[in-house]
Design a protein around this motif. Structure first.
Motif, mmCIF file in Angstrom:
data_model
loop_
_atom_site.group_PDB
_atom_site.id
_atom_site.type_symbol
_atom_site.label_atom_id
_atom_site.label_comp_id
_atom_site.label_asym_id
_atom_site.label_seq_id
_atom_site.Cartn_x
_atom_site.Cartn_y
_atom_site.Cartn_z
ATOM 1 N N SER A 140 47.296 110.333 -79.632
ATOM 2 C CA SER A 140 46.098 111.066 -79.229
ATOM 3 C C SER A 140 45.286 111.505 -80.441
ATOM 4 O O SER A 140 44.092 111.750 -80.330
ATOM 5 N N GLY A 141 45.942 111.577 -81.592
ATOM 6 C CA GLY A 141 45.234 112.009 -82.784
ATOM 7 C C GLY A 141 44.404 110.910 -83.410
ATOM 8 O O GLY A 141 43.282 111.133 -83.873
ATOM 9 N N PHE A 142 44.941 109.693 -83.430
ATOM 10 C CA PHE A 142 44.209 108.588 -84.051
ATOM 11 C C PHE A 142 44.666 107.295 -83.404
ATOM 12 O O PHE A 142 45.531 106.590 -83.914
ATOM 13 N N ASN A 143 44.086 106.974 -82.263
ATOM 14 C CA ASN A 143 44.552 105.838 -81.473
ATOM 15 C C ASN A 143 43.617 104.633 -81.546
ATOM 16 O O ASN A 143 43.622 103.785 -80.667
ATOM 17 N N ILE A 144 42.814 104.564 -82.615
ATOM 18 C CA ILE A 144 41.876 103.449 -82.716
ATOM 19 C C ILE A 144 42.286 102.442 -83.786
ATOM 20 O O ILE A 144 41.634 101.412 -83.936
ATOM 21 N N ALA A 145 43.350 102.731 -84.536
ATOM 22 C CA ALA A 145 43.786 101.816 -85.596
ATOM 23 C C ALA A 145 44.706 100.747 -85.026
ATOM 24 O O ALA A 145 45.512 101.014 -84.132
ATOM 25 N N GLU A 146 44.590 99.534 -85.559
ATOM 26 C CA GLU A 146 45.433 98.427 -85.119
ATOM 27 C C GLU A 146 46.616 98.268 -86.062
ATOM 28 O O GLU A 146 46.447 98.297 -87.286
ATOM 29 N N ASN A 147 47.805 98.094 -85.487
ATOM 30 C CA ASN A 147 49.009 97.892 -86.278
ATOM 31 C C ASN A 147 49.176 96.393 -86.542
ATOM 32 O O ASN A 147 49.531 95.625 -85.653
ATOM 33 N N LEU A 148 48.942 95.988 -87.797
ATOM 34 C CA LEU A 148 49.025 94.582 -88.179
ATOM 35 C C LEU A 148 50.420 94.178 -88.645
ATOM 36 O O LEU A 148 50.622 93.038 -89.061
ATOM 37 N N SER A 149 51.365 95.086 -88.552
ATOM 38 C CA SER A 149 52.674 94.890 -89.183
ATOM 39 C C SER A 149 53.428 93.687 -88.640
ATOM 40 O O SER A 149 54.169 93.031 -89.376
#
Length: 544
Positions: A223-232
């Motif tokens: 909920s704090g930062f849910n716009i980043a994509e995990n490329l891992s």
């Protein structure tokens, strides 16, 4: 040839004449993939150097150095329109004390304060801005004032966060309830990332790149930062960090040329020790652990043309021993069984998890996925419903057996001898006599609890033997390795720089155990000992 072992400053590596494995082609790939990214990799996998590379590429303050830093690299030949176009905020959350909630809070706030101060000074912002920031205690208030100042200056920034989860991993291993308190709803970490999300909406925060080891905090940031994509675990970024086979060979070829070594032999050895990491099942190839390859190259004895005495970097070993505390998360016995399955069977099956919800049950799938993020296992295949995970290489196998020894001692209240075991190993290597090692084995078996004796079979006996052998680095140890279409239980080969008189094949034989068995089932299953066959002295024996 200067080896950049331990170096994480891109400018120092490039201008200092160090060898640099060019990863700049991934800059364009990142831009194509979006604006906000997480990329997780095991400790000492090249993350900080990668972040430093991004900083020097995008920072407008380094525009005058572009040709000197990037001219000979891929991105220097094919630059993107965004080069040197940002004011860059760099944050590093390693080194935060975790003794108490207050220390965590103070450390996080101090780290934020320092990073913001460096940014404001570097780009010539008014001193009053930093005074306002320093006057606030809460990290989210500090970063909010910072973004207001950047917006007023008409700037858009790139935010780079290195080791975003370093303190969280330590905290989780030490105190799960404290972790949940700090990372959960209402915690200051989530509040901090909520401000970052707001800054993306106003356009001040234009790009974000975050590195770490595990996704343990990703659920906390939903909920704090849910716009980043995990490329891992994207196939296209499998080799963004770590070295490919071609990159590793290029780094080590000068050593082979100088010492007259066969390149194929050198690469085969280094592959066994350091290769094996695959972060997506469809990745084209596995990658080498970059720190370990650099360690090998730096500590290779060029005068005598011999390998390092210890092929396992002690810094890596120290890091992993700390992370091993994460084996205590959830059901410790179930986690121990996963360890048992890995070292006995070579692989395990699990449903791979992209993030962890620690306020819910932490199960076997979570634990194995966590091991994969940390580099203790790697993806080796898949079934229709699950992912297959295996031990990636010899150094991680060595760490497993070192940890298994600790678990064995703790679970059975026994202590393996630090005096007689080294002598037993040396006696096998120099005299070809297995008997002292057999005595050590018998003493371990005599000390096992009923719980472990009930489950004991031939495979576990071999595991105990390997546990003893792996405590010392003089042999290259192979289990079930093919030789002339046969598979010896244990193959002990001489490895540089140790000169042993005997290489050995150990095979199972049947005999009564020494000492009174603790159960009839234990009597039946504890009859396995090992016979020893010596191989011709090195180097007359060569394994193809």
């Amino acid at each position: 040839m200067k080896i950049p072992y331990g170096e994480s400053n891109f400018k120092k590596v490039i201008t200092g004449g160090y060898v640099y494995i060019d990863k700049t082609a991934y800059i364009a790939q990142l831009e194509t993939a979006g604006s906000y990214h997480f990329l997780l990799r095991p400790r000492r996998f090249g993350k900080s150097l990668f972040v430093s590379m991004l900083w020097h590429y995008y920072d407008m303050a380094h525009q005058h150095e572009f040709e000197a830093l990037f001219g000979k690299l891929y991105i220097g030949q094919y630059p993107t329109p965004l080069k040197n176009s940002y004011q860059v905020l760099l944050m590093d959350f390693s080194g935060i004390a975790t003794a108490t909630p207050e220390r965590v809070y103070e450390g996080f706030a101090a780290s934020v304060n320092t990073s913001l101060g460096d940014f404001l000074h570097r780009y010539g912002y008014a001193p009053e801005v930093f005074a306002r920031i320093s006057g606030k205690a809460a990290p989210e208030e500090k970063i909010r004032i910072f973004f207001e100042a950047v917006k007023m200056a008409g700037q858009k920034i790139l935010l780079l966060i290195d080791e975003y989860d370093h303190f969280a991993n330590t905290l989780l291993a030490e105190d799960l309830s404290l972790f949940q308190c700090i990372m959960g709803k209402g915690g200051f970490v989530r509040s901090f990332y909520e401000v970052l999300k707001s800054a993306t909406m106003t356009g001040v925060l234009d790009r974000l790149f975050v590195t770490g080891v595990t996704p343990l905090m990703l659920d906390s940031l939903t909920s704090g930062f849910n716009i980043a994509e995990n490329l891992s675990i994207h196939a296209g970024f499998n080799a963004a960090m770590g070295f490919t086979h071609l990159e590793t060979q290029g780094l080590l070829q000068p050593l082979a040329d100088q010492c007259g070594l066969e390149t194929d032999t050198l690469m085969a050895d280094v592959t066994d020790w350091y290769n094996g990491y695959r972060f997506h099942v469809d990745a084209n190839e596995t990658v080498f652990y970059s720190d370990m390859v650099l360690y090998f190259a730096k500590h290779f004895d060029r005068d005598n043309c011999t390998y390092p005495k210890r092929m396992l970097d002690e810094n890596i070993a120290s890091d992993y021993r700390k992370i091993m505390a994460l084996f205590q998360i959830g059901d410790r016995d179930a986690n121990y069984q996963v360890l048992n399955d890995l070292i006995n069977n070579g692989d395990v099956l699990a449903v791979q998890q992209r993030k962890f919800e620690l306020d819910k049950h932490f199960d076997r799938n979570d634990f194995i996925s966590l091991l994969a993020y940390m580099g203790f296992v790697t993806i080796s295949g898949e079934t229709m419903t699950q992912t297959r995970f295996a031990i990636p290489n010899h150094v991680i196998r060595e760490l497993y057996f070192q940890y298994f020894k600790v678990e064995l001692e703790q679970r059975n209240q026994l202590k393996l001898s630090n005096q007689t075991l080294p002598v037993a190993i040396e006696t096998l290597a120099l005299q070809g006599d297995l008997q002292p090692l057999a005595v050590e084995m018998q003493q371990v078996l005599a000390g096992l609890s009923n719980r472990d004796l009930i489950k004991l079979d031939e495979k576990h006996i071999k595991t105990l033997l390997l546990t003893l052998l792996y405590q010392f680095p003089i042999y290259f140890i192979h289990s079930e390795r093919e030789m002339d279409k046969k598979y010896p239980d244990v193959l002990l080969l001489e490895r540089s720089p140790f000169a042993v008189k005997y290489q050995n094949i150990l095979k199972k034989a049947m005999a009564q155990p020494v000492g009174k068995p603790k159960s009839r089932r234990g009597l039946r299953r504890c009859k396995v000992i090992y016979n020893c066959l010596q191989l011709p002295p090195y180097p007359s024996f060569v394994l193809g």
